[in-house]
Motif scaffolding. Structure first.
Motif, PDB file in Angstrom:
ATOM      1  N   ILE A 102       0.856  -1.186   0.000  1.00  0.00           N
ATOM      2  CA  ILE A 102       0.000   0.000   0.000  1.00  0.00           C
ATOM      3  C   ILE A 102       0.890   1.233   0.000  1.00  0.00           C
ATOM      4  O   ILE A 102       1.793   1.363   0.831  1.00  0.00           O
ATOM      5  CB  ILE A 102      -0.916   0.044   1.241  1.00  0.00           C
ATOM      6  CG1 ILE A 102      -1.864  -1.153   1.268  1.00  0.00           C
ATOM      7  CG2 ILE A 102      -1.712   1.350   1.280  1.00  0.00           C
ATOM      8  CD1 ILE A 102      -2.644  -1.286   2.569  1.00  0.00           C
ATOM      9  N   ILE A 103       0.626   2.144  -0.937  1.00  0.00           N
ATOM     10  CA  ILE A 103       1.315   3.435  -0.970  1.00  0.00           C
ATOM     11  C   ILE A 103       0.311   4.499  -0.542  1.00  0.00           C
ATOM     12  O   ILE A 103      -0.735   4.671  -1.173  1.00  0.00           O
ATOM     13  CB  ILE A 103       1.849   3.739  -2.380  1.00  0.00           C
ATOM     14  CG1 ILE A 103       2.928   2.722  -2.770  1.00  0.00           C
ATOM     15  CG2 ILE A 103       2.406   5.169  -2.454  1.00  0.00           C
ATOM     16  CD1 ILE A 103       3.438   2.874  -4.185  1.00  0.00           C
ATOM     17  N   GLY A 104       0.619   5.186   0.546  1.00  0.00           N
ATOM     18  CA  GLY A 104      -0.287   6.210   1.065  1.00  0.00           C
ATOM     19  C   GLY A 104       0.125   7.589   0.601  1.00  0.00           C
ATOM     20  O   GLY A 104       1.080   8.154   1.122  1.00  0.00           O
ATOM     21  N   ALA A 105      -0.587   8.128  -0.376  1.00  0.00           N
ATOM     22  CA  ALA A 105      -0.241   9.445  -0.926  1.00  0.00           C
ATOM     23  C   ALA A 105      -1.376  10.434  -0.696  1.00  0.00           C
ATOM     24  O   ALA A 105      -1.643  11.291  -1.526  1.00  0.00           O
ATOM     25  CB  ALA A 105       0.074   9.332  -2.416  1.00  0.00           C
ATOM     26  N   ILE A 106      -2.047  10.308   0.446  1.00  0.00           N
ATOM     27  CA  ILE A 106      -3.135  11.213   0.802  1.00  0.00           C
ATOM     28  C   ILE A 106      -2.660  12.157   1.897  1.00  0.00           C
ATOM     29  O   ILE A 106      -2.068  11.732   2.884  1.00  0.00           O
ATOM     30  CB  ILE A 106      -4.373  10.441   1.296  1.00  0.00           C
ATOM     31  CG1 ILE A 106      -4.941   9.552   0.185  1.00  0.00           C
ATOM     32  CG2 ILE A 106      -5.452  11.409   1.771  1.00  0.00           C
ATOM     33  CD1 ILE A 106      -6.132   8.721   0.622  1.00  0.00           C
ATOM     34  N   GLY A 107      -2.923  13.443   1.733  1.00  0.00           N
ATOM     35  CA  GLY A 107      -2.597  14.417   2.769  1.00  0.00           C
ATOM     36  C   GLY A 107      -3.861  15.071   3.292  1.00  0.00           C
ATOM     37  O   GLY A 107      -4.923  14.954   2.678  1.00  0.00           O
ATOM     38  N   PRO A 108      -3.781  15.735   4.443  1.00  0.00           N
ATOM     39  CA  PRO A 108      -2.557  15.946   5.226  1.00  0.00           C
ATOM     40  C   PRO A 108      -2.122  14.692   5.974  1.00  0.00           C
ATOM     41  O   PRO A 108      -2.951  13.909   6.437  1.00  0.00           O
ATOM     42  CB  PRO A 108      -2.953  17.063   6.201  1.00  0.00           C
ATOM     43  CG  PRO A 108      -4.434  16.925   6.355  1.00  0.00           C
ATOM     44  CD  PRO A 108      -4.934  16.461   5.023  1.00  0.00           C
ATOM     45  N   SER A 109      -0.828  14.553   6.125  1.00  0.00           N
ATOM     46  CA  SER A 109      -0.271  13.405   6.824  1.00  0.00           C
ATOM     47  C   SER A 109      -0.740  13.346   8.269  1.00  0.00           C
ATOM     48  O   SER A 109      -0.999  12.271   8.812  1.00  0.00           O
ATOM     49  CB  SER A 109       1.263  13.463   6.777  1.00  0.00           C
ATOM     50  OG  SER A 109       1.841  12.434   7.549  1.00  0.00           O
ATOM     51  N   THR A 110      -0.877  14.525   8.903  1.00  0.00           N
ATOM     52  CA  THR A 110      -1.290  14.561  10.299  1.00  0.00           C
ATOM     53  C   THR A 110      -2.679  13.969  10.503  1.00  0.00           C
ATOM     54  O   THR A 110      -3.009  13.486  11.587  1.00  0.00           O
ATOM     55  CB  THR A 110      -1.284  16.015  10.825  1.00  0.00           C
ATOM     56  OG1 THR A 110      -1.956  16.854   9.871  1.00  0.00           O
ATOM     57  CG2 THR A 110       0.132  16.505  11.016  1.00  0.00           C
ATOM     58  N   LYS A 111      -3.510  13.977   9.454  1.00  0.00           N
ATOM     59  CA  LYS A 111      -4.869  13.437   9.555  1.00  0.00           C
ATOM     60  C   LYS A 111      -4.970  12.003   9.059  1.00  0.00           C
ATOM     61  O   LYS A 111      -5.705  11.185   9.615  1.00  0.00           O
ATOM     62  CB  LYS A 111      -5.842  14.326   8.768  1.00  0.00           C
ATOM     63  CG  LYS A 111      -7.284  13.858   8.845  1.00  0.00           C
ATOM     64  CD  LYS A 111      -8.219  14.811   8.118  1.00  0.00           C
ATOM     65  CE  LYS A 111      -9.668  14.332   8.208  1.00  0.00           C
ATOM     66  NZ  LYS A 111     -10.591  15.259   7.494  1.00  0.00           N
ATOM     67  N   TYR A 112      -4.201  11.662   7.999  1.00  0.00           N
ATOM     68  CA  TYR A 112      -4.445  10.388   7.322  1.00  0.00           C
ATOM     69  C   TYR A 112      -3.356   9.333   7.475  1.00  0.00           C
ATOM     70  O   TYR A 112      -3.620   8.150   7.273  1.00  0.00           O
ATOM     71  CB  TYR A 112      -4.676  10.644   5.824  1.00  0.00           C
ATOM     72  CG  TYR A 112      -5.980  11.345   5.547  1.00  0.00           C
ATOM     73  CD1 TYR A 112      -7.198  10.727   5.806  1.00  0.00           C
ATOM     74  CD2 TYR A 112      -6.001  12.630   5.018  1.00  0.00           C
ATOM     75  CE1 TYR A 112      -8.394  11.368   5.550  1.00  0.00           C
ATOM     76  CE2 TYR A 112      -7.194  13.280   4.756  1.00  0.00           C
ATOM     77  CZ  TYR A 112      -8.387  12.655   5.025  1.00  0.00           C
ATOM     78  OH  TYR A 112      -9.571  13.294   4.779  1.00  0.00           O
TER      79      TYR A 112
END
Length: 343
Positions: A75-85
């Protein structure tokens, strides 16, 4: 499925997620692309190949996510903001026992340090954090003894709303680093120099802030890093505006998202100064978001085809023995220069 490899990319219509896909599409992978709005994604016509499936994903609804991830290899996580997701994406990967890669999420390294992790997870897999830490870590492994390391990271680049929110969260509590500080004898102390020495022309025109990032802190606490001067570099007009807007978080976010640098560049200037020589390495990426996506792709291949390690790692640590620069040199828009001056 045999030897089939399925890659899940969360955030497929963003610059970073799409760049990761483009870097991996020439390999014989199958892709599941997670997007917020499938109709919008289909109209963008980014994904035309038969080995790609689009999924409309709501990270707050586990059922859609479970179907998306079931049986995947990474899994590549490219969703922002990082602090939330970032933590939400990591938890999904942990639950489904699938390796995970994130360009952000540095805070997860310490948060999960005392937990048993059954997967490989790489955080901070971008330009900075990411390549900047890899350079520092690699040079520390090669060279011992007394020396001064100077590292400058930053440049001119466009902010997504997610990246802007992360920036505000970081400066609000200084969770991502220590401003106006440097490293002396392995300890964080007030900065001894307010500007880098002998900056090259590509870095001229930028403003500098002494800043010990979270990535550098991670490295110095696990290695013999005695003396480091670290700086964040941004356009002077941006530095001035952000100072004026300090504390006005929503205005800062609007300003960062509104800015449009047509001449984007992310830069890293690294210097190792010893008694006998000064080694300078300069790295430049013409589009930092695009380059980050390609770095995620390199990390994915390293996990899929390398020896698996269980736990949460920074990219600097996990890829410390990986020929990262050689891989990056083959990427369009990446520039690498090295110079050694002897005393």
């Amino acid at each position: 499925m045999g030897n089939r490899q399925d890659i899940c990319i969360l955030g497929g219509t963003g610059n970073v997620g799409y760049a990761a896909y483009k870097a991996l599409e020439k390999s014989n992978y199958y892709f599941r692309i997670g997007v917020r709005n499938r109709d919008k994604a289909e109209k963008m016509n980014l994904y035309k190949r038969d080995n790609v499936q689009l999924f409309e994903i709501d990270l707050d609804k586990s059922s859609s996510v479970n179907e998306f991830c079931d049986g995947a290899n990474i899994i590549i996580g490219a969703i922002g903001p990082s602090t939330k997701y970032s933590e939400k994406m990591l938890k999904i990967a942990l639950e489904m026992k699938i390796p995970y890669i994130d360009p952000g999420g540095m805070y997860l390294k310490n948060k999960y340090s005392n937990r048993e992790i059954d997967i490989t997870a790489i955080v901070g897999a971008g330009l900075f954090p990411g390549v900047s830490g890899w350079l520092l870590y690699s040079e520390l492994k090669r060279r011992g003894g007394k020396q001064l390391i100077e590292i400058v990271i930053g440049g001119k680049y466009n902010f997504s709303r997610g990246a802007a929110i992360d920036y505000v969260e970081e400066i609000k509590e200084n969770t991502a680093g220590v401003p106006m500080a440097c490293i002396r004898n392995g300890n964080i102390v007030p900065a001894s120099s307010m500007v880098p020495s002998n900056i090259i022309s590509d870095v001229c025109g930028l403003a500098f802030l002494p800043y010990v990032t979270e990535e550098i802190q991670e490295i110095i606490y696990t290695n013999e890093a005695l003396n480091i001067d670290a700086y964040t570099a941004v356009p002077k007009e941006m530095f001035t505006t952000l100072n004026k807007l300090y504390g006005k978080n929503e205005e800062i976010i609007k300003y960062l998202v509104k800015g449009n640098n047509s001449n984007q560049r992310g830069i890293i200037q690294f210097k190792r100064i010893s008694e006998n020589e000064t080694k300078t390495i300069f790295i430049r990426g013409s589009n930092p978001g695009d380059l980050t996506g390609k770095i995620l792709a390199i990390s994915a291949n390293a996990i899929l085809y390398g020896k698996k390690k269980r736990g949460i790692f920074t990219m600097a640590n996990y890829l410390s023995d990986y020929p990262l620069i050689d891989k990056l040199k083959g990427i369009k828009g990446f520039e690498y220069r090295e110079e050694v001056q002897y005393a």
